[in-house]
Design a protein around this motif. Structure first.
Motif, PDB file in Angstrom:
ATOM      1  N   PRO A   1       0.834  -1.216   0.000  1.00 38.80           N
ATOM      2  CA  PRO A   1       0.000   0.000   0.000  1.00 38.80           C
ATOM      3  C   PRO A   1       0.862   1.256   0.000  1.00 38.80           C
ATOM      4  N   GLU A   2       0.371   2.268  -0.676  1.00 44.09           N
ATOM      5  CA  GLU A   2       1.140   3.504  -0.795  1.00 44.09           C
ATOM      6  C   GLU A   2       1.389   4.159   0.555  1.00 44.09           C
ATOM      7  N   ASP A   3       0.473   3.965   1.502  1.00 45.62           N
ATOM      8  CA  ASP A   3       0.622   4.619   2.811  1.00 45.62           C
ATOM      9  C   ASP A   3       1.343   3.731   3.818  1.00 45.62           C
ATOM     10  N   TRP A   4       1.916   2.627   3.337  1.00 48.70           N
ATOM     11  CA  TRP A   4       2.622   1.723   4.254  1.00 48.70           C
ATOM     12  C   TRP A   4       3.991   2.312   4.595  1.00 48.70           C
ATOM     13  N   ASP A   5       4.199   2.577   5.851  1.00 48.41           N
ATOM     14  CA  ASP A   5       5.462   3.183   6.305  1.00 48.41           C
ATOM     15  C   ASP A   5       6.300   2.098   6.972  1.00 48.41           C
ATOM     16  N   ASP A   6       7.412   1.725   6.329  1.00 48.44           N
ATOM     17  CA  ASP A   6       8.267   0.672   6.887  1.00 48.44           C
ATOM     18  C   ASP A   6       9.598   1.230   7.392  1.00 48.44           C
ATOM     19  N   ARG A   7       9.604   2.534   7.724  1.00 46.05           N
ATOM     20  CA  ARG A   7      10.806   3.146   8.302  1.00 46.05           C
ATOM     21  C   ARG A   7      10.737   3.010   9.827  1.00 46.05           C
ATOM     22  N   LYS A   8      11.702   2.297  10.411  1.00 50.94           N
ATOM     23  CA  LYS A   8      11.713   2.146  11.863  1.00 50.94           C
ATOM     24  C   LYS A   8      12.067   3.452  12.565  1.00 50.94           C
ATOM     25  N   LYS A   9      12.977   4.200  11.970  1.00 50.26           N
ATOM     26  CA  LYS A   9      13.442   5.457  12.557  1.00 50.26           C
ATOM     27  C   LYS A   9      13.208   6.606  11.582  1.00 50.26           C
ATOM     28  N   ILE A  10      12.989   7.790  12.124  1.00 49.88           N
ATOM     29  CA  ILE A  10      12.846   8.986  11.297  1.00 49.88           C
ATOM     30  C   ILE A  10      13.623  10.128  11.943  1.00 49.88           C
ATOM     31  N   ASP A  11      13.857  11.186  11.152  1.00 44.97           N
ATOM     32  CA  ASP A  11      14.503  12.386  11.701  1.00 44.97           C
ATOM     33  C   ASP A  11      13.584  13.026  12.741  1.00 44.97           C
ATOM     34  N   ASP A  12      14.179  13.461  13.823  1.00 47.58           N
ATOM     35  CA  ASP A  12      13.411  14.151  14.866  1.00 47.58           C
ATOM     36  C   ASP A  12      13.041  15.542  14.354  1.00 47.58           C
ATOM     37  N   PRO A  13      11.736  15.813  14.168  1.00 45.79           N
ATOM     38  CA  PRO A  13      11.348  17.138  13.647  1.00 45.79           C
ATOM     39  C   PRO A  13      11.644  18.270  14.627  1.00 45.79           C
ATOM     40  N   GLU A  14      11.891  17.943  15.896  1.00 51.65           N
ATOM     41  CA  GLU A  14      12.179  18.968  16.901  1.00 51.65           C
ATOM     42  C   GLU A  14      13.666  19.321  16.954  1.00 51.65           C
ATOM     43  N   ASP A  15      14.472  18.535  16.269  1.00 48.90           N
ATOM     44  CA  ASP A  15      15.914  18.764  16.306  1.00 48.90           C
ATOM     45  C   ASP A  15      16.294  19.806  15.251  1.00 48.90           C
ATOM     46  N   SER A  16      17.251  20.625  15.559  1.00 44.26           N
ATOM     47  CA  SER A  16      17.701  21.654  14.611  1.00 44.26           C
ATOM     48  C   SER A  16      19.211  21.726  14.602  1.00 44.26           C
ATOM     49  N   LYS A  17      19.713  22.240  13.517  1.00 39.35           N
ATOM     50  CA  LYS A  17      21.172  22.302  13.357  1.00 39.35           C
ATOM     51  C   LYS A  17      21.757  23.362  14.300  1.00 39.35           C
ATOM     52  N   PRO A  18      22.743  22.956  15.116  1.00 39.79           N
ATOM     53  CA  PRO A  18      23.400  23.944  15.998  1.00 39.79           C
ATOM     54  C   PRO A  18      24.216  24.953  15.189  1.00 39.79           C
ATOM     55  N   GLU A  19      24.506  26.057  15.810  1.00 40.29           N
ATOM     56  CA  GLU A  19      25.342  27.066  15.150  1.00 40.29           C
ATOM     57  C   GLU A  19      26.748  26.502  14.942  1.00 40.29           C
ATOM     58  N   GLY A  20      27.356  26.904  13.888  1.00 42.72           N
ATOM     59  CA  GLY A  20      28.718  26.474  13.605  1.00 42.72           C
ATOM     60  C   GLY A  20      28.797  25.302  12.631  1.00 42.72           C
ATOM     61  N   TYR A  21      27.633  24.717  12.307  1.00 46.42           N
ATOM     62  CA  TYR A  21      27.640  23.593  11.376  1.00 46.42           C
ATOM     63  C   TYR A  21      27.544  24.038   9.919  1.00 46.42           C
ATOM     64  N   ASP A  22      27.589  25.376   9.714  1.00 49.50           N
ATOM     65  CA  ASP A  22      27.515  25.874   8.341  1.00 49.50           C
ATOM     66  C   ASP A  22      28.895  26.217   7.790  1.00 49.50           C
ATOM     67  N   LYS A  23      29.944  25.772   8.512  1.00 46.71           N
ATOM     68  CA  LYS A  23      31.306  26.039   8.049  1.00 46.71           C
ATOM     69  C   LYS A  23      31.678  25.046   6.953  1.00 46.71           C
ATOM     70  N   PRO A  24      32.410  25.526   5.913  1.00 50.73           N
ATOM     71  CA  PRO A  24      32.816  24.603   4.837  1.00 50.73           C
ATOM     72  C   PRO A  24      33.930  23.660   5.290  1.00 50.73           C
ATOM     73  N   GLU A  25      34.033  22.529   4.597  1.00 51.54           N
ATOM     74  CA  GLU A  25      35.037  21.527   4.959  1.00 51.54           C
ATOM     75  C   GLU A  25      36.449  21.991   4.600  1.00 51.54           C
ATOM     76  N   HIS A  26      36.568  22.767   3.503  1.00 53.55           N
ATOM     77  CA  HIS A  26      37.881  23.266   3.076  1.00 53.55           C
ATOM     78  C   HIS A  26      37.821  24.776   2.884  1.00 53.55           C
ATOM     79  N   ILE A  27      38.941  25.430   3.177  1.00 54.99           N
ATOM     80  CA  ILE A  27      39.030  26.886   3.032  1.00 54.99           C
ATOM     81  C   ILE A  27      40.345  27.226   2.340  1.00 54.99           C
ATOM     82  N   PRO A  28      40.417  28.423   1.726  1.00 53.04           N
ATOM     83  CA  PRO A  28      41.698  28.853   1.143  1.00 53.04           C
ATOM     84  C   PRO A  28      42.756  29.017   2.229  1.00 53.04           C
TER      85      PRO A  28
END
Length: 363
Positions: A217-244
């Motif tokens: 069925p299209e509405d069958w959800d077989d995902r045991k875990k999902i992203d927590d909708p209450e969780d948000s990205k902390p500050e500082g996680y928008d830094k790039p992996e490499h810099i000049p």
């Protein structure tokens, strides 16, 4: 009259219990084996010859003689015929001994049962056979017992793994095929495997198949875990992996018109915290793994005669050996598993201990 009937019943019972031996060869009559066994010419110069010998170590120099592969990197195609028979309604037992005294690294040690019409002079790996049984070794990865049955023109391999013996001494291999469509494999008179023909080979299509009309069925959800909708990205996680590299300087001889626009090399960003992922929580809408409904397979039809071969008439070897030296002996085709066990037990008890003692003495 009563005594006579009792005696008659006892005699009849004894006769009924008497095993039928369709073929037996212990190679104890010298060169006469060459009158029974026919070498195929199918491989020409690539064909090896079997020779009669007890090998380098044995229990009895005469009694323990068997047929030995004699030349490395050769094919061995030999058959012996006997009066044809059917195993309908009774057990079929195929037994033989194998001694890889050469410490085989790659080569077959199995035996085959053929239809009575096998062309002995032309027999080769493509010749029709009913049963193929016995050890096969090639390097450390392949050390197994083949149990292959021919069914409606197809050669079916067992789905289980049965490990063979890989030492230099004599071992007894026994295959028991029963009229209730069960089987048993013995090595040195000890059970190594057994069960149902239908379950352990692909004789028949599956009894059940996935219902082609069913879908998840299209509405069958077989995902045991999902992203927590209450969780948000902390500050500082928008830094790039490499810099000049802030310490890099444009070389003095750099010519933008010739070399292009100069760009400083990139370095790892010490402030990079990695890719942020929201924490996982249990999915409140989880319904479990969807199981595809099954239906009876319209192509399935039971067969009570999976075990049955109506025209068994020859036994033989169809082998390739990189390193020759294997000795085959004590070949038995019968309808009585108990008789086969007793026949093999006497040989094992008398031979193996003596082989080990003699080998230790000459080592």
């Amino acid at each position: 009259m009563g005594a006579y009937l009792l005696l008659l019943a006892l005699v009849a019972g004894a006769l009924a219990a008497e095993p039928t031996v369709f073929f037996k060869d212990q190679f104890d009559d010298g060169s006469s084996w060459e009158d029974r066994w026919v070498a195929s010419t199918a491989k020409g110069s690539e064909a090896g010859k079997l020779k009669l010998t007890a090998g380098k170590f044995y229990g009895d120099a005469d009694k323990d003689q068997g047929l030995q592969t004699s030349t490395d990197a050769r094919f061995y195609h030999y058959t012996a015929k006997f009066d044809e028979f059917s195993n309908e309604g009774k057990s079929l037992v195929l037994q033989f001994s194998v001694k890889h005294e050469q410490s085989i690294d790659c080569g077959g040690g199995y035996i085959k049962l053929f239809p009575s019409g096998v062309d002995q002079k032309k027999m080769n790996g493509d010749s029709e056979y009913y049963v193929m049984f016995g050890p096969d070794i090639c390097g450390p990865a392949t050390k197994k017992v083949h149990v292959i049955f021919n069914y409606k023109g197809k050669n079916l391999l067992i789905k289980k793994e049965i490990r063979c013996k890989d030492d230099e001494f004599t071992h007894l291999y026994t295959l028991i095929l029963n009229p209730d469509n069960t089987y048993e494999v013995l090595i040195d008179n000890e059970r190594a495997e057994g069960g149902s023909l239908e379950e352990d080979w692909d004789f028949l299509p599956a009894k059940k198949i996935n219902d082609p009309a069913a879908k998840k069925p299209e509405d069958w959800d077989d995902r045991k875990k999902i992203d927590d909708p209450e969780d948000s990205k902390p500050e500082g996680y928008d830094k790039p992996e490499h810099i000049p590299d802030p310490d890099a300087e444009k070389p003095e001889d750099w010519d933008d018109e010739v070399d292009g626009e100069w760009e400083p090399p990139m370095i790892d960003n010490p402030d990079f915290k990695g890719e942020w992922k929201p924490r996982q929580i249990d999915n409140p809408a989880y319904k479990g793994e969807w199981v595809h409904p099954q239906i009876d397979n319209p192509d399935y039809s039971a067969d009570d005669n999976l075990y049955l071969y109506k025209d068994i008439g020859a036994v033989g070897f169809d082998l390739w050996q990189v390193k020759a030296g294997t000795i085959f002996d004590n070949i038995l085709v019968t309808d009585d598993a108990k008789h086969a066990k007793e026949f093999g037990k006497g040989h094992l008890d008398e031979t193996v201990a003596a082989e080990k003692k003699m080998k230790d003495a000459v080592s």
